[in-house]
Enzyme design. Sequence first.
Site, PDB file in Angstrom:
ATOM      1  N   PHE A   1       0.954  -1.190   0.051  1.00 35.55           N
ATOM      2  CA  PHE A   1      -0.297   0.020  -0.086  1.00 35.55           C
ATOM      3  C   PHE A   1       0.788   1.298   0.059  1.00 35.55           C
ATOM      4  CE2 PHE A   1      -2.628   3.538   1.825  1.00 35.55           C
ATOM      5  CZ  PHE A   1      -3.636   3.191   0.823  1.00 35.55           C
TER       6      PHE A   1
ATOM      7  N   ASP B   1       9.417   2.503   1.529  1.00 32.26           N
ATOM      8  CA  ASP B   1       8.179   3.257   1.988  1.00 32.26           C
ATOM      9  C   ASP B   1       8.024   3.187   3.556  1.00 32.26           C
ATOM     10  OD1 ASP B   1       5.784   4.145   2.951  1.00 32.26           O
ATOM     11  OD2 ASP B   1       4.623   3.588   1.187  1.00 32.26           O
TER      12      ASP B   1
ATOM     13  N   LYS C   1       2.673  10.188   8.212  1.00 29.14           N
ATOM     14  CA  LYS C   1       2.144   9.654   9.591  1.00 29.14           C
ATOM     15  C   LYS C   1       2.584  10.206  10.961  1.00 29.14           C
ATOM     16  CE  LYS C   1      -0.038   5.176   8.008  1.00 29.14           C
ATOM     17  NZ  LYS C   1      -1.730   5.387   8.117  1.00 29.14           N
TER      18      LYS C   1
HETATM   19  C1  LIG Z   1       3.249   2.025   3.859  1.00 30.91           C
HETATM   20  C2  LIG Z   1       2.010   3.431   3.556  1.00 30.91           C
HETATM   21  N1  LIG Z   1       2.371   4.298   2.385  1.00 30.91           N
HETATM   22  C3  LIG Z   1       1.744   5.204   1.996  1.00 30.91           C
HETATM   23  C4  LIG Z   1       0.432   5.352   2.931  1.00 30.91           C
HETATM   24  C5  LIG Z   1      -0.489   6.603   2.323  1.00 30.91           C
HETATM   25  O1  LIG Z   1      -0.323   7.750   3.279  1.00 30.91           O
HETATM   26  P1  LIG Z   1      -1.417   8.755   3.443  1.00 30.91           P
HETATM   27  O2  LIG Z   1      -2.784   8.080   3.867  1.00 30.91           O
HETATM   28  O3  LIG Z   1      -0.831   9.861   4.362  1.00 30.91           O
HETATM   29  O4  LIG Z   1      -1.442   9.258   2.097  1.00 30.91           O
HETATM   30  C6  LIG Z   1       0.192   4.439   4.029  1.00 30.91           C
HETATM   31  C7  LIG Z   1      -1.130   4.592   4.662  1.00 30.91           C
HETATM   32  O5  LIG Z   1      -1.566   3.918   5.361  1.00 30.91           O
HETATM   33  C8  LIG Z   1       0.994   3.598   4.408  1.00 30.91           C
HETATM   34  O6  LIG Z   1       0.580   2.793   5.161  1.00 30.91           O
END
Ligand SMILES: Cc1ncc(COP(=O)(O)O)c(C=O)c1O
Length: 392
Positions: A132, A218, A247
């Site tokens: 994700f 990520d 986050k």
């Molecule tokens: C690993 C990862 N990358 C990207 C995101 C996306 O972040 P945002 O919701 O702040 O756009 C998330 C959100 O849960 C995530 O867990």
Amino acid sequence: MTDRPSRLMPTYAPAPVTFVRGRGCELYDDTGRRYLDFLSGIAVVSLGHAHPAVAEALASQARTLLHVSNLFRTTLGEEVAGLLDDLVGDGQPAGGLVFFCNSGAEANEAAIKLARRARPGRPVVVSAVGSFHGRTLGALAATGQPEKQAPFAPLPGGFRQVPYDDLPSLEDAMGDGQVGAVLLEAIQGEAGVVEPRPGYLRAVAERCREAGALLMVDEVQTGLGRTGRWFAFQHEGVEPDVVTVAKALGNGAPIGACWARREVAEAFEPGDHGTTFGGQPLAAAAARATLQTMVELGAPERAERAGRRLREGLRGLPGVAEVRGKGLLLGVGLEEPRAKAVTTEALRAGLVVNAPRPDTLRLAPPLLVSEAEVDEALGILGGVLERTGGGS
Ligand SMILES: Cc1ncc(COP(=O)(O)O)c(C=O)c1O
């Protein structure tokens, strides 16, 4: 809550509780009822709710300077970039540069655009099945979940997904010389806290080095102490080319960042990428206070210690098949696919957790959670699992 129909677009199906304030690991609803927050707004409020250092930084910055745009330099942005760079280097300057934005998806968008700039003629980004990376079209194209992508086709091209924790598939996908970058989570959070086998990320880093492709990690969910190290890639001793965070960076104030090695970052030129709000003073003040407090309190060590107690307790609860994850990012695999019912019942019993998968609960409490709070949460969850049919 009133019974008036919501004026919000129906992108969420919110739980029937309205939280109005929080303190540390506690949340309070509009009737004054107390809950233990073992989700932290999905790994966001790592220092706990209403942390005084972050609250003071926000209030004081609001009285000083809210916004000037990125057309002008701000000392705050420079400071936060320096703090972040020290954490990427695990206490030593890593020598990279930072682009600030407002969310995890935007941090990954920046990373994807940077890869296209830094590796011209090799436009493909490889990511993992089950991953994700966010909901914007670029980040969604990298996200390895076809059911989230399908309604929004056509997505941008130049993305390939390979099974997670499968090196031969990655090597195959990189075989045609078109791959400029590999984008991976060190632990897949949204997939249900899925960890690859030890050595996988190190082997990927090696393949990327041989192929001249960027390794982009990520760390939006795993970063900033949550897994017991500043970043989850540090468990594997790798040195990524690009790291994305969001986050926990502002402890609830919206801010994201894309860090890159200097030689990679310098592929961007003025005008290549931008954002009105990214790194603006209010968010940056929250991030500075958050990072400084995390360093002062030894957040990763706290996560490691509390995580050990929580993990051991979870293993003994009825209906629990396995506990995955590191530090305070834990996925509780249940023997039956009843995680949704368990989260609903847990909320009723005063404990906030969520269910990223039908058979998995996710626990991600604030990193400063006390032993007493861990034990209280285990007591509540144990009772809920018992009542909802665990141990059968
Ligand atoms: C690993 C990862 N990358 C990207 C995101 C996306 O972040 P945002 O919701 O702040 O756009 C998330 C959100 O849960 C995530 O867990």
